[in-house]
Scaffold this motif. Structure first.
Motif, PDB file in Angstrom:
ATOM      1  N   ALA B 760      42.640  44.319  51.189  1.00 51.87           N
ATOM      2  CA  ALA B 760      43.772  44.043  52.071  1.00 51.87           C
ATOM      3  C   ALA B 760      44.860  43.250  51.354  1.00 51.87           C
ATOM      4  CB  ALA B 760      43.303  43.289  53.312  1.00 51.87           C
ATOM      5  N   VAL B 761      44.476  42.195  50.634  1.00 50.43           N
ATOM      6  CA  VAL B 761      45.506  41.335  50.026  1.00 50.43           C
ATOM      7  C   VAL B 761      45.967  41.867  48.674  1.00 50.43           C
ATOM      8  CG1 VAL B 761      44.639  39.301  51.234  1.00 50.43           C
ATOM      9  CG2 VAL B 761      43.912  39.715  48.874  1.00 50.43           C
ATOM     10  N   GLY B 762      45.218  42.796  48.104  1.00 52.32           N
ATOM     11  CA  GLY B 762      45.680  43.443  46.887  1.00 52.32           C
ATOM     12  C   GLY B 762      45.361  42.724  45.595  1.00 52.32           C
ATOM     13  N   HIS B 763      44.466  41.766  45.633  1.00 52.06           N
ATOM     14  CA  HIS B 763      43.976  41.162  44.388  1.00 52.06           C
ATOM     15  C   HIS B 763      42.599  40.589  44.638  1.00 52.06           C
ATOM     16  CE1 HIS B 763      44.653  37.045  45.791  1.00 52.06           C
ATOM     17  NE2 HIS B 763      45.785  37.483  46.292  1.00 52.06           N
ATOM     18  N   GLU B 764      41.942  40.150  43.550  1.00 53.38           N
ATOM     19  CA  GLU B 764      40.523  39.794  43.663  1.00 53.38           C
ATOM     20  C   GLU B 764      40.275  38.319  43.935  1.00 53.38           C
ATOM     21  OE1 GLU B 764      38.744  42.271  43.974  1.00 53.38           O
ATOM     22  OE2 GLU B 764      40.110  43.764  43.123  1.00 53.38           O
ATOM     23  N   ASP B 765      41.330  37.549  44.027  1.00 50.10           N
ATOM     24  CA  ASP B 765      41.164  36.098  44.093  1.00 50.10           C
ATOM     25  C   ASP B 765      40.990  35.607  45.535  1.00 50.10           C
ATOM     26  OD1 ASP B 765      40.922  33.574  43.199  1.00 50.10           O
ATOM     27  OD2 ASP B 765      43.007  33.329  42.563  1.00 50.10           O
ATOM     28  N   VAL B 766      39.869  35.946  46.122  1.00 44.94           N
ATOM     29  CA  VAL B 766      39.564  35.524  47.491  1.00 44.94           C
ATOM     30  C   VAL B 766      38.196  34.834  47.476  1.00 44.94           C
ATOM     31  CG1 VAL B 766      39.048  36.298  49.841  1.00 44.94           C
ATOM     32  CG2 VAL B 766      40.894  37.377  48.556  1.00 44.94           C
ATOM     33  N   ALA B 778      45.735  33.252  49.606  1.00 52.94           N
ATOM     34  CA  ALA B 778      45.564  34.516  48.874  1.00 52.94           C
ATOM     35  C   ALA B 778      46.726  35.463  49.176  1.00 52.94           C
ATOM     36  CB  ALA B 778      44.230  35.163  49.244  1.00 52.94           C
ATOM     37  N   CYS B 779      47.220  35.390  50.410  1.00 56.67           N
ATOM     38  CA  CYS B 779      48.333  36.271  50.784  1.00 56.67           C
ATOM     39  C   CYS B 779      49.640  35.860  50.088  1.00 56.67           C
ATOM     40  CB  CYS B 779      48.545  36.275  52.303  1.00 56.67           C
ATOM     41  SG  CYS B 779      47.227  37.101  53.195  1.00 56.67           S
ATOM     42  N   GLN B 780      49.711  34.600  49.649  1.00 58.39           N
ATOM     43  CA  GLN B 780      50.920  34.148  48.960  1.00 58.39           C
ATOM     44  C   GLN B 780      50.990  34.693  47.536  1.00 58.39           C
ATOM     45  OE1 GLN B 780      52.920  32.190  51.049  1.00 58.39           O
ATOM     46  NE2 GLN B 780      51.194  32.844  52.314  1.00 58.39           N
ATOM     47  N   LYS B 781      49.805  35.096  47.018  1.00 58.49           N
ATOM     48  CA  LYS B 781      49.734  35.553  45.632  1.00 58.49           C
ATOM     49  C   LYS B 781      50.153  37.003  45.538  1.00 58.49           C
ATOM     50  CE  LYS B 781      46.447  35.360  42.352  1.00 58.49           C
ATOM     51  NZ  LYS B 781      45.185  35.027  41.674  1.00 58.49           N
ATOM     52  N   ALA B 782      50.835  37.350  44.448  1.00 61.87           N
ATOM     53  CA  ALA B 782      51.290  38.734  44.300  1.00 61.87           C
ATOM     54  C   ALA B 782      50.096  39.671  44.163  1.00 61.87           C
ATOM     55  CB  ALA B 782      52.161  38.845  43.065  1.00 61.87           C
ATOM     56  N   PRO B 783      50.161  40.832  44.811  1.00 60.09           N
ATOM     57  CA  PRO B 783      49.071  41.794  44.663  1.00 60.09           C
ATOM     58  C   PRO B 783      48.978  42.274  43.216  1.00 60.09           C
ATOM     59  CG  PRO B 783      50.616  42.472  46.378  1.00 60.09           C
ATOM     60  CD  PRO B 783      51.226  41.312  45.686  1.00 60.09           C
ATOM     61  N   ARG B 784      47.773  42.697  42.840  1.00 64.94           N
ATOM     62  CA  ARG B 784      47.594  43.253  41.495  1.00 64.94           C
ATOM     63  C   ARG B 784      48.391  44.547  41.385  1.00 64.94           C
ATOM     64  NH1 ARG B 784      43.995  46.846  43.845  1.00 64.94           N
ATOM     65  NH2 ARG B 784      42.605  45.462  44.929  1.00 64.94           N
ATOM     66  N   LEU B 785      48.760  44.882  40.157  1.00 65.34           N
ATOM     67  CA  LEU B 785      49.391  46.178  39.947  1.00 65.34           C
ATOM     68  C   LEU B 785      48.298  47.223  40.095  1.00 65.34           C
ATOM     69  CD1 LEU B 785      51.649  45.226  36.937  1.00 65.34           C
ATOM     70  CD2 LEU B 785      52.343  45.708  39.286  1.00 65.34           C
ATOM     71  N   MET B 786      48.537  48.203  40.916  1.00 63.24           N
ATOM     72  CA  MET B 786      47.516  49.216  41.114  1.00 63.24           C
ATOM     73  C   MET B 786      47.395  50.044  39.836  1.00 63.24           C
ATOM     74  SD  MET B 786      46.391  48.541  43.999  1.00 63.24           S
ATOM     75  CE  MET B 786      45.366  49.935  44.463  1.00 63.24           C
ATOM     76  N   ALA B 787      46.151  50.263  39.433  1.00 69.41           N
ATOM     77  CA  ALA B 787      45.936  51.071  38.229  1.00 69.41           C
ATOM     78  C   ALA B 787      46.374  52.501  38.521  1.00 69.41           C
ATOM     79  CB  ALA B 787      44.469  51.042  37.860  1.00 69.41           C
ATOM     80  N   ALA B 788      46.873  53.150  37.501  1.00 68.82           N
ATOM     81  CA  ALA B 788      47.330  54.533  37.692  1.00 68.82           C
ATOM     82  C   ALA B 788      46.136  55.450  37.961  1.00 68.82           C
ATOM     83  CB  ALA B 788      48.055  54.997  36.441  1.00 68.82           C
TER      84      ALA B 788
END
Ligand code: FAD
Lengths: 267, 789
Positions: B760-766, B778-788
């Motif tokens: 949901a938040v788009g990164h692993e730091d939860v 966690a929602c304040q942190k930028a989501p990870r770039l989605m791998a291609a």
């Protein structure tokens, strides 16, 4: 619990006399704050004076432009009262998110105000609505009544008899619950009456319920959520604990305030 | 009255008693002349006791005794024990400090037992306990593994100067390192598995009673395994020999592991009963429960997964520091070792695995088994790694899992376990359908329109239940065997009592065990009663934990039932005047094969007792058989849980929208009870993921979360209505095909929730617990770039 003396007076005067005479006496209303403290041996009154037998301390009444609630009125009665729902629906809503059914069936408005827990819900309503707390001795404006964490203007031997709420044109309450205790982690009550807007915040401040003046000024201009854009209370004076630090609490106050205004407008 | 067969949804027989308030819990038991015990507990996390002054307390009204560690020592009462020996990498045995039931010179956590005050009433005991004056020299505590392992940290016990109880490992390090060296992709994660406080609804309690006429003790206690309690109290602690000590665990209101252990309070109550010449009762209050029940989990792990260019898993590596608390509780050492690392293969075909685990002393309450015990920690490591690996490789997490699933059984993992049966693709397929995985993208867009972040997370868990066989666990360090016993007593009119060494404290054995008997003997379930929890009735047993009662406890009953039927056939041969080989038993009737001559089970039971139709020298009268059953292997329940949730990024609030569970528990005796176990397990797993977390103050060592005002339990309103289904591959390792279901939910759920949150938040730091504050951050942190893709 330690041993204590127990009285059940049948008039307000008798209750006041007992309280004046007792060394280290406490009145008992719903017992939802006092009894847990006594059981944990954190409170040890020598004398407990039960207000349950005193006539005339319960009831809800619309009196002109005010809503008057007796001090011994249970939370559940306020929650379900058609009079409250008609006059100040935000108040009925506030009580519906206070504690659980068991607590709401025992706890009273007078007990909650006298206790002035820094995370309690009722103080926010009283402060935002500009209520008057009526005791056996005098009338106290909400602005004077709440004086810090578990501290009020009540003097030794003073008993709350009723609370009078001026009926607002619009009001809303939004509460973000403390994850464990379900008290307010941040609760915001907004009320508009004539040209005046009052915003009271509970749960967040380190000295109990307070008025958020910047938000009041902003909403005085236009009473819409947008007026609060970019506004956030200072983290100075915000409470901080394992559940919420000052920055999170300040942020929640801003979010709850917007949502409270949205709610107030929905009616 | 009809026979109740295996697989029927029978309502729980015991519930009438519980719902009408007729349960008999330890606190309901009162012995004539009973006095009440209150424990004086340490307010400090670490201190040396300079002096204990009990003189004022002794003089308080109603006091019948004040006892300290000195009295225990004088009576040669031994310390509490840890029943599983772990050897470190270098072959040295674990370094355990003493664990006295009442402190001797030192206290090591807030709530540690210093003295006991016994008085006529509970209030008098409380008052007198406040009058015990203890002079402490307060010391600096360490409450987490990092500070306990830091250079120069104070030692909790002199026996383990660097606070390392053991430095253990499992697996082939060289092969694992080699696989990592040639991997195309490596996923690594730092994982904290949060510390939990069990919170059974019924707190612990004990009544110790001493009969001076027979020099015999009775202990009524909240135990999941009364026989093990008796064994430890007798053989190790030395309260009384086994034949002079009766342990009764009556109705018990939840355990979740926390009532397996032999604690100080129970020990003191039974010993003190003789000391003061009065029955002694203690019932924990909720604050004491928070402080002194054994806690669970508390791991810090660095975990890595190696993959080849096609996304096939090559190896897994994990390095874990496990907080064991201030003393080694009864099974503490086994939980982060043999109940953890052998599960690190998950449902996957992983050629090489290496795990190292340091067990660490800290100034906190002892940590031991809690619902799942080691397997939730392992599942969390594996399922987080797999999810993150799939994301990093740009692969669908369901497909990535399926590609790496084990396909052929039996399957030998590189970490001890030999999985006997399973079909992981089947449960995944069913779960994806039930969860409408295909529709998720649409639902996510719909949530986004409302300003909400929707996420979906999988947990493809495996666990090991019915820990066994005894010889194998013995070779791994267990101090006990892990079989189970049963005795089937047939009454002359054909009703049946089953005595079992399993113990029911919420599992519903009185129903499921009776269901098995009804099915096998062809008699109505009402004619069966289950007896458990009393060492004077049931001769010996190993108790209930690790979801073992179905697979092991019921298998013992099945074995005893086979013997009853065999004996019944002998009796029937005489009664029906036929050869024993011609007697068939079916549907509650003994029949001469190929004829209409038959006798009901009850008739044969009566004939067995009146013994008129056979020669008592050749065939013993009576119908009663016992069995001990030692399984050939663990069982391996497995399944897929899918959590779908919505996060409010403005507040960090979460709503679980849908929960899908497809479990393979092997043969199911009673689906109603199994579903209940799954529901409760999921609730506890969600509790760990979102809500629960024990917090000790790092400076003072005080337990900050010592009440429900700060320790957040899961609530009904936090949970959706679960979608629960099963697939079935019968377990080949026991006669009933049962795998076990008691812990699956708690094992599966945390990873499913955190995988959904990170989606949901788009990164692993939860972190866990993912409290509103943590999620808002966690929602304040930028989501990870989605791998291609
Ligand atoms: C589990 C639980 C959850 C709760 N959750 C919430 C919540 O979410 N929000 C919330 O606001 N509150 C909550 N409460 C507190 C609840 O609202 C209490 O009922 C209230 O704070 C006290 O009211 P009482 O009538 O029970 O007072 P009591 O406990 O009887 O008394 C409290 C104090 O007030 C004094 N007092 C009582 N009546 C008077 C009077 N008329 N005049 C002068 N002094 C008086 C007493 O002497 C005592 O010092 C919760 C309580 C519990 C137990």
């Amino acid at each position: 619990m330690y041993a204590f003396e127990f009285h059940r007076p049948t008039s307000l005067r008798q209750a006041a006399n007992l309280l004046a005479k007792a060394e280290d006496g406490r009145v008992l209303a719903g017992g939802q704050s006092l009894l847990p403290m006594m059981k944990l041996r954190l409170a040890s009154p020598g004398t407990v004076i039960d207000l349950g037998g005193v006539p005339g301390m319960t009831g809800i009444e619309r009196k002109g432009r005010s809503l008057v609630i007796g001090a011994m009125t249970r939370h559940a009665e306020v929650e379900n009262s058609p009079v409250v729902k008609e006059a100040i629906p935000a108040l009925a809503h506030l009580v519906s998110v206070l504690g659980d059914p068991a607590v709401r069936n025992r706890g009273t408005i007078g007990g909650s105000l006298a206790n002035n827990d820094p995370s309690a819900d009722y103080p926010a309503a009283c402060l935002a609505l500009g209520a008057t707390i009526v005791t056996n001795r005098r009338r106290i404006a909400a602005d004077e009544f709440f004086q810090g964490v578990f501290t009020t203007a009540l003097e030794e031997g003073e008993i709350i008899v009723k609370v009078s709420f001026p009926v607002p044109s619009r009001a809303g309450y939004e509460k973000f619950r403390h994850p464990a205790s379900r008290f307010a982690l941040a609760g915001v009550f907004v009320a508009k009456r004539g040209g005046e807007v009052r915003v009271a915040v509970t749960g967040a401040g380190d000295s109990g319920v307070f008025r958020w003046e910047a938000a009041e000024t902003a909403l005085q201009g236009r009473f819409v959520p947008k007026s609060l854009d970019g506004l956030k209370p200072s983290t100075d004076g915000m409470n901080s604990d394992i559940h919420a630090d000052a920055a999170y609490r300040a942020h929640l106050v801003a979010v709850m305030a917007r949502r409270a205004v949205e709610k107030a407008l929905r009616r | 009255m009809a026979v109740t067969s295996i697989g029927a949804r029978v309502a729980r027989k015991e519930d009438h008693r519980f719902i009408t308030g007729k349960g008999q819990y330890v606190d309901d038991i009162n012995r004539p002349g009973q006095a009440h015990a209150v424990f004086v507990r340490s307010p400090h996390a670490a201190a040396t006791i300079k002096r204990i002054d009990i003189s004022a307390a002794r003089k308080m009204p109603g006091v019948v005794g004040v006892l300290t560690g000195e009295d225990l020592a004088a009576d040669k009462i031994g310390g509490l024990i840890c029943g599983w020996m772990i050897h470190s990498k270098d072959g040295s045995p674990m370094k355990a400090g003493a664990h006295p039931a009442l402190a001797q010179g030192k206290v090591r956590y807030v709530g540690d037992h210093v003295a006991v005050v016994i008085a006529e009433t509970l209030l008098q005991a409380k008052d007198a306990a406040e009058a015990v004056v203890v002079d402490y020299a307060v010391e600096k505590p360490v409450v987490d593994v990092a500070s306990a392992l830091a250079k120069g940290a104070p030692a909790v016990h002199a026996e383990a100067p660097d606070n390392r109880v053991f430095s253990w490992h499992l697996g082939d390090k060289a092969a694992t390192d080699a696989a990592f060296a040639r991997a195309k992709h490596v996923t690594s994660l730092d994982i904290v598995n949060n510390r939990l406080i069990p919170n059974a609804m019924e707190p612990r309690a004990a009544v110790g009673d001493y009969d001076s006429g027979n020099d015999a003790f009775t202990l009524y206690t909240t135990s999941q395994n009364p026989h093990v309690a008796r064994l430890v109290l007798s053989a190790f602690i030395g309260v009384a020999p086994e034949h002079k000590l009766r342990v009764i665990a009556p109705d018990v209101g939840g355990g979740f592991g926390s009532k397996i252990f032999i604690y100080a309070e129970e020990t003191v109550c039974v010993w003190a009963a003789k000391k003061v010449g009065r029955p002694v009762k203690w019932t924990s209050d909720r604050t004491e429960a928070f402080l002194s029940d054994a806690h669970g989990r508390d791991h810090v792990t660095k975990a890595e997964l190696a993959m080849d260019e096609n996304g096939r898993i090559l190896a897994l590596r994990a390095s874990t520091k496990a907080n064991l608390g201030a003393y080694l509780s009864t099974f503490a050492s086994s939980v982060p070792t043999y109940l953890y690392a052998p599960l690190l293969s998950g449902q996957y075909d992983i050629p090489a695995i290496y795990a190292e685990v340091d067990g660490v002393y800290t100034h906190t309450a002892p940590v031991d088994a809690y619902r799942g015990a080691g397997r939730p920690e392992a599942t969390f490591v594996v399922e987080r790694l797999v999810e993150v690996a799939a994301r990093q490789l740009g692969q669908d997490p369901a497909k990535f899992r399926a590609r790496n699933y084990i396909r052929n059984f039996p399957h030998q993992t590189p970490v001890i376990m030999a999985y006997d049966a399973g079909d992981y693709h089947a449960s995944l397929k069913k779960a994806l359908e039930l969860a409408d995985y295909k529709g998720f993208a649409r639902r996510k867009r719909e949530s986004a329109r409302r300003g909400k972040l929707r996420g979906i997370g999988f947990s493809s868990y495996i666990e090991a239940c019915g820990i066994a066989p005894s010889a194998a666990v013995g070779s791994l360090g267990a101090g006990v065997g892990l079989w189970e016993s049963a005795e089937v007593r047939v009454n002359p009119i054909g009703t049946v009592e089953v005595l079992t060494g399993s113990h029911s404290h919420g599992q519903g054995h009185e129903t499921t065990f009776a269901q098995l008997v009804s099915d096998r003997l062809g008699i109505p379930i009402e004619n069966v009663s289950i007896v458990h929890g009393d060492t004077d009735k049931v001769q010996m047993g190993m108790g209930t934990y690790g979801s073992r009662s179905g697979a092991v406890g019921m298998s013992a009953i099945a074995k005893a039932l086979d013997k009853v039927i065999a004996k019944g056939r002998k009796v029937a041969a005489h009664v029906l005047e036929a050869a024993e080989g011609d007697i068939e038993f079916k549907d509650g009737k003994f029949t001469v094969a190929g004829t209409d001559r038959s006798a009901g089970f009850g008739d044969i039971a009566l004939q067995a007792y009146i013994a008129h139709k056979f020669n008592g020298q050749e065939l013993e009268p009576g119908l009663k058989e016992g069995a001990f059953y030692d399984p050939t292997n663990f069982t391996f329940p497995a399944g897929v849980h899918i959590c779908e949730l919505e996060v409010d990024p403005q507040t960090g609030d979460v709503r679980i929208e849908k929960w899908t569970a497809v479990d393979d528990f092997g043969v199911i005796i009673n689906p109603l009870i199994v579903e209940g176990q799954v529901h409760g397990g999921i609730a506890q797993g969600v509790g760990q993921a979102l809500h629960e977390g024990a917090v000790y103050d790092p400076v003072t060592g005080q337990l900050v979360t010592a009440s429900y005002m700060d320790y957040r339990m899961p609530r009904a309103e936090d949970l959706p209505s679960f979608v629960v289904d099963t697939t079935v591959t019968p377990c080949p390792s026991n006669p009933l095909g049962i795998k076990g279901c008691g812990e699956a939910g708690a094992i599966a759920a945390p990873a499913a929730v955190v995988n959904a949150l990170t989606d949901a938040v788009g990164h692993e730091d939860v972190p866990m617990p993912a409290t509103p504050q943590a999620l808002w951050r966690a929602c304040q942190k930028a989501p990870r770039l989605m791998a291609a893709e």
